[in-house]
Design a protein around this motif. Structure first.
Motif, PDB file in Angstrom:
ATOM      1  N   CYS A  45       5.040  24.266 -15.200  1.00  0.00           N
ATOM      2  CA  CYS A  45       6.039  24.709 -15.890  1.00  0.00           C
ATOM      3  C   CYS A  45       5.308  24.925 -17.414  1.00  0.00           C
ATOM      4  O   CYS A  45       6.423  25.387 -18.570  1.00  0.00           O
ATOM      5  CB  CYS A  45       7.401  23.926 -15.853  1.00  0.00           C
ATOM      6  N   GLY A  46       4.244  24.664 -18.002  1.00  0.00           N
ATOM      7  CA  GLY A  46       3.799  24.923 -19.285  1.00  0.00           C
ATOM      8  C   GLY A  46       3.878  23.698 -20.089  1.00  0.00           C
ATOM      9  O   GLY A  46       3.786  23.937 -21.253  1.00  0.00           O
ATOM     10  N   ASP A  47       4.372  22.734 -19.558  1.00  0.00           N
ATOM     11  CA  ASP A  47       4.601  21.397 -20.304  1.00  0.00           C
ATOM     12  C   ASP A  47       3.295  20.558 -20.307  1.00  0.00           C
ATOM     13  O   ASP A  47       3.262  20.038 -19.135  1.00  0.00           O
ATOM     14  CB  ASP A  47       5.765  20.560 -19.705  1.00  0.00           C
ATOM     15  N   LEU A  48       2.718  20.620 -21.318  1.00  0.00           N
ATOM     16  CA  LEU A  48       1.499  19.633 -21.095  1.00  0.00           C
ATOM     17  C   LEU A  48       1.661  18.432 -21.888  1.00  0.00           C
ATOM     18  O   LEU A  48       0.472  17.976 -22.139  1.00  0.00           O
ATOM     19  CB  LEU A  48       0.300  20.675 -21.906  1.00  0.00           C
ATOM     20  N   SER A  49       2.866  18.090 -22.080  1.00  0.00           N
ATOM     21  CA  SER A  49       2.924  16.721 -22.885  1.00  0.00           C
ATOM     22  C   SER A  49       3.022  15.717 -21.913  1.00  0.00           C
ATOM     23  O   SER A  49       2.722  14.370 -22.271  1.00  0.00           O
ATOM     24  CB  SER A  49       4.153  16.867 -23.524  1.00  0.00           C
ATOM     25  N   LYS A  50       2.982  15.723 -20.614  1.00  0.00           N
ATOM     26  CA  LYS A  50       2.931  14.598 -19.774  1.00  0.00           C
ATOM     27  C   LYS A  50       1.514  14.235 -19.008  1.00  0.00           C
ATOM     28  O   LYS A  50       0.909  15.111 -18.759  1.00  0.00           O
ATOM     29  CB  LYS A  50       3.840  14.951 -18.289  1.00  0.00           C
ATOM     30  N   THR A  51       1.318  13.116 -18.860  1.00  0.00           N
ATOM     31  CA  THR A  51       0.348  12.605 -18.498  1.00  0.00           C
ATOM     32  C   THR A  51       0.540  11.384 -17.473  1.00  0.00           C
ATOM     33  O   THR A  51       1.669  10.966 -17.378  1.00  0.00           O
ATOM     34  CB  THR A  51      -0.582  11.754 -19.449  1.00  0.00           C
ATOM     35  N   ILE A  60       1.785  11.555  -9.832  1.00  0.00           N
ATOM     36  CA  ILE A  60       0.679  12.813 -10.089  1.00  0.00           C
ATOM     37  C   ILE A  60       1.552  14.061  -9.919  1.00  0.00           C
ATOM     38  O   ILE A  60       1.365  15.001 -10.580  1.00  0.00           O
ATOM     39  CB  ILE A  60      -0.389  12.536  -9.035  1.00  0.00           C
ATOM     40  N   ALA A  61       2.449  14.120  -9.070  1.00  0.00           N
ATOM     41  CA  ALA A  61       3.243  15.107  -8.749  1.00  0.00           C
ATOM     42  C   ALA A  61       4.148  15.604  -9.992  1.00  0.00           C
ATOM     43  O   ALA A  61       4.214  16.973 -10.237  1.00  0.00           O
ATOM     44  CB  ALA A  61       4.178  15.044  -7.423  1.00  0.00           C
ATOM     45  N   THR A  62       4.589  14.775 -10.579  1.00  0.00           N
ATOM     46  CA  THR A  62       5.493  15.117 -11.788  1.00  0.00           C
ATOM     47  C   THR A  62       4.440  15.740 -12.919  1.00  0.00           C
ATOM     48  O   THR A  62       4.960  16.616 -13.597  1.00  0.00           O
ATOM     49  CB  THR A  62       6.040  13.644 -12.322  1.00  0.00           C
ATOM     50  N   VAL A  63       3.417  15.171 -13.129  1.00  0.00           N
ATOM     51  CA  VAL A  63       2.473  15.826 -14.224  1.00  0.00           C
ATOM     52  C   VAL A  63       2.198  17.147 -13.695  1.00  0.00           C
ATOM     53  O   VAL A  63       1.962  18.222 -14.618  1.00  0.00           O
ATOM     54  CB  VAL A  63       1.236  14.908 -14.165  1.00  0.00           C
ATOM     55  N   CYS A  64       1.972  17.356 -12.532  1.00  0.00           N
ATOM     56  CA  CYS A  64       1.491  18.601 -11.959  1.00  0.00           C
ATOM     57  C   CYS A  64       2.681  19.917 -12.030  1.00  0.00           C
ATOM     58  O   CYS A  64       2.184  20.821 -12.520  1.00  0.00           O
ATOM     59  CB  CYS A  64       1.022  18.557 -10.317  1.00  0.00           C
ATOM     60  N   MET A  89       0.830  -1.245  -0.190  1.00  0.00           N
ATOM     61  CA  MET A  89       0.016   0.002   0.056  1.00  0.00           C
ATOM     62  C   MET A  89       0.995   1.353   0.075  1.00  0.00           C
ATOM     63  O   MET A  89       0.665   2.214  -0.721  1.00  0.00           O
ATOM     64  CB  MET A  89      -1.048  -0.164   1.305  1.00  0.00           C
ATOM     65  N   ALA A  90       2.015   1.192   1.035  1.00  0.00           N
ATOM     66  CA  ALA A  90       2.771   2.337   0.873  1.00  0.00           C
ATOM     67  C   ALA A  90       3.619   2.513  -0.467  1.00  0.00           C
ATOM     68  O   ALA A  90       3.486   3.798  -0.892  1.00  0.00           O
ATOM     69  CB  ALA A  90       3.934   2.191   2.159  1.00  0.00           C
ATOM     70  N   SER A  91       3.890   1.588  -1.161  1.00  0.00           N
ATOM     71  CA  SER A  91       4.679   1.556  -2.400  1.00  0.00           C
ATOM     72  C   SER A  91       3.787   1.992  -3.345  1.00  0.00           C
ATOM     73  O   SER A  91       4.188   3.033  -4.364  1.00  0.00           O
ATOM     74  CB  SER A  91       5.076   0.249  -2.684  1.00  0.00           C
ATOM     75  N   ASN A  92       2.473   1.592  -3.421  1.00  0.00           N
ATOM     76  CA  ASN A  92       1.571   2.116  -4.517  1.00  0.00           C
ATOM     77  C   ASN A  92       1.187   3.411  -4.370  1.00  0.00           C
ATOM     78  O   ASN A  92       1.183   4.415  -5.507  1.00  0.00           O
ATOM     79  CB  ASN A  92       0.292   1.109  -4.418  1.00  0.00           C
ATOM     80  N   LEU A  93       0.817   3.884  -3.003  1.00  0.00           N
ATOM     81  CA  LEU A  93       0.507   5.221  -2.814  1.00  0.00           C
ATOM     82  C   LEU A  93       1.914   6.088  -3.130  1.00  0.00           C
ATOM     83  O   LEU A  93       1.600   7.273  -3.814  1.00  0.00           O
ATOM     84  CB  LEU A  93       0.228   5.368  -1.250  1.00  0.00           C
ATOM     85  N   THR A  94       2.977   5.681  -3.165  1.00  0.00           N
ATOM     86  CA  THR A  94       4.190   6.455  -3.201  1.00  0.00           C
ATOM     87  C   THR A  94       4.428   6.642  -5.016  1.00  0.00           C
ATOM     88  O   THR A  94       4.446   7.690  -5.367  1.00  0.00           O
ATOM     89  CB  THR A  94       5.496   5.925  -2.861  1.00  0.00           C
ATOM     90  N   ASP A  95       4.120   5.458  -5.463  1.00  0.00           N
ATOM     91  CA  ASP A  95       4.094   5.630  -7.115  1.00  0.00           C
ATOM     92  C   ASP A  95       2.983   6.658  -7.347  1.00  0.00           C
ATOM     93  O   ASP A  95       3.466   7.380  -8.444  1.00  0.00           O
ATOM     94  CB  ASP A  95       3.892   4.406  -7.556  1.00  0.00           C
ATOM     95  N   GLN A  96       1.974   6.505  -7.189  1.00  0.00           N
ATOM     96  CA  GLN A  96       0.745   7.163  -7.472  1.00  0.00           C
ATOM     97  C   GLN A  96       1.169   8.929  -7.049  1.00  0.00           C
ATOM     98  O   GLN A  96       0.823   9.442  -8.219  1.00  0.00           O
ATOM     99  CB  GLN A  96      -0.590   6.750  -6.846  1.00  0.00           C
ATOM    100  N   VAL A  97       1.429   8.915  -5.921  1.00  0.00           N
ATOM    101  CA  VAL A  97       1.556  10.609  -5.720  1.00  0.00           C
ATOM    102  C   VAL A  97       2.800  10.988  -6.369  1.00  0.00           C
ATOM    103  O   VAL A  97       2.695  12.096  -6.851  1.00  0.00           O
ATOM    104  CB  VAL A  97       2.038  10.471  -3.992  1.00  0.00           C
ATOM    105  N   ARG A  98       3.943  10.451  -6.698  1.00  0.00           N
ATOM    106  CA  ARG A  98       4.901  10.889  -7.411  1.00  0.00           C
ATOM    107  C   ARG A  98       4.532  10.982  -8.895  1.00  0.00           C
ATOM    108  O   ARG A  98       5.083  12.066  -9.470  1.00  0.00           O
ATOM    109  CB  ARG A  98       6.332   9.770  -7.211  1.00  0.00           C
TER     110      ARG A  98
END
Length: 445
Positions: free
Chosen positions: A435-441, A426-430, A415-424
């Motif tokens: 930064c105006g880079d809308l290419s990431k999802t 999401i954080a990368t896309v955000c 659970m902690a690992s999945n939560l870490t992957d998900q949050v990270r």
């Protein structure tokens, strides 16, 4: 005729001189005739009588000591001693009825005995009873009977009850003495045989109820046998009652007691066995009660109460109480820890001293508490780091776990690992959008 006179003279002279052995072998060497045959018959009977009287004289002679003498008064014989003068009537002169005989003058005694009234050769019937010597008319002392009486008495005194008086010549008082001695020996022998039989059958063979035969027994002999039978009967009754109670105890029946009437040491034995039965009964009742209350009803702290016991019984009671006390302490300590765990308190452990399988149970529960505490600590840490401090990538580190505890640990870490992957992700896309880079999802599953 001269030969006959010589033969008769020779016979009479040798009888007079006491050459009885010579006379026994003396025979007439001439031509036999009726007169010689008649003389031989009379001579034979006279010789038998003389031999018998010689035995009588020899017996009286044997009664004398070195300084003794024999005084015959009124046809009675008594021994006297120089130290103790005989108590005899004082008479001025000695007559044929009073003859003092010294150890060197036994002929006078023999002659006096010969003067007693007796059966003559003409009236003695040797053919009807050839073994019986000529007897005196009055009651006389039979040497054979007296010797046999002495032998029987000595034999009885040394424990030989088989000797009997068998002399056929007894008469008068001697016959009465003979019969009395033989009857006495018979009864003593009977009593001895019965005593030995009872002792063997009861003492060695273990037979109970043995009774001695009292047939033809009278007086003190019968009373002794009656008491012997009474003793054997009482002994049998007592032993059987004791055996019945002991058998019942061996079969687990503690309801029986010894009830037979006894005295003395047997009474002490009776009281001891009855006390033992009472203590066994009390002990069994208390052990049963403690086992039922602790094992069935679940009551802890129960103790057996057995009053007035000592030795092994007290030791058994103390051991039962110790067992109950230890079991109570162990169960209560385990219960306290279990209750604490159930309330979420993982700080308690089992501390009671135990051994064996209870020790395994103690170690298992304490290990379980340790693992629960480690699991709770790690889960709390991971939750705090991820949920509160925002630290991602944290993992619960719980060693030496297995089963459900390992599954729980793995699930928390997953659970902690999945939560870490998900949050990270999401954080990368955000950050890219910012930064105006809308290419990431977001691509995380």
């Amino acid at each position: 005729m001269t030969d006959v006179l010589v033969y008769v003279t020779d016979v009479l002279q040798n009888i007079h001189d006491g050459n009885l052995e010579y006379c026994k072998n003396l025979r007439y060497q001439g031509q036999p005739n009726a007169e010689v045959e008649q003389f031989n018959q009379v001579f034979g009977k006279l010789l038998e009588r003389q031999i018998y009287l010689e035995k009588e004289v020899a017996y009286y002679k044997s009664l004398l000591n070195e300084n003794d003498s024999i005084v015959i008064i009124n046809d009675r014989v008594s021994t006297t001693s120089d130290e103790e003068p005989p108590q005899v009537p004082q008479v001025p002169t000695k007559t044929s009825a009073e003859i003092e005989i010294s150890p060197n003058n036994y002929d006078a005694l023999r002659n006096h005995i010969m003067s007693f009234p007796h059966k003559t050769a003409d009236t003695f019937d040797s053919e009807s009873d050839p073994e019986t010597p000529p007897a005196l008319e009055h009651d006389r002392l039979c040497l054979d009977c007296l010797n046999q009486c002495t032998n029987v008495a000595l034999a009885v005194s040394t424990g030989d009850f088989k000797q009997r008086i068998t002399c056929p010549y007894a008469s008068g008082p001697m016959l009465t003495l003979k019969n009395a001695m033989n009857i006495m020996a018979d009864k003593i022998d009977h009593v001895s045989v019965e005593l030995i039989r009872n002792a063997r059958e009861v003492g060695e063979e273990g037979k109970l109820g043995v009774q001695a035969e009292t047939q033809n027994i009278e007086g003190d002999w019968k009373e002794m046998m009656v008491h012997l039978n009474m003793m054997a009967s009482n002994h049998s009754e007592q032993v059987r009652d004791i055996a019945e109670v002991c058998t019942a105890v061996a079969h687990g029946d503690l309801s029986k007691k010894i009830t037979v009437e006894v005295k003395g040491e047997t009474l002490v034995l009776k009281n001891t066995i009855n006390t033992m039965v009472d203590q066994l009964n009390s002990f069994a009742s208390e052990v049963t009660r403690v086992a039922h209350e602790v094992g069935t009803e679940g009551k802890l702290g129960v103790q057996a109460q057995v009053q007035g016991v000592g030795g092994t019984w007290k030791l058994l009671t103390d051991n039962v109480n110790t067992m109950a006390a230890n079991l109570t302490a162990q169960v209560r300590d385990i219960a306290d820890v279990s209750k604490a765990v159930a309330r979420g308190d993982l700080s308690k452990k089992i501390t009671v001293d135990v051994k064996g399988e209870i020790l395994d149970l103690k170690n298992t529960i304490n290990t379980m508490v340790d693992q629960l505490q480690t699991f709770a600590t790690e889960v709390t840490r991971v939750s705090l780091e991820v949920g509160t401090e925002g630290k991602l990538g944290g993992q619960a580190n719980i060693k030496n776990v297995g089963g459900i505890w390992k599954d729980l640990t793995d699930n928390v870490n997953l659970m902690a690992s999945n939560l870490t992957d998900q949050v990270r992700d999401i954080a990368t896309v955000c950050k890219s959008v910012a930064c105006g880079d809308l290419s990431k999802t977001i691509t995380v599953d």
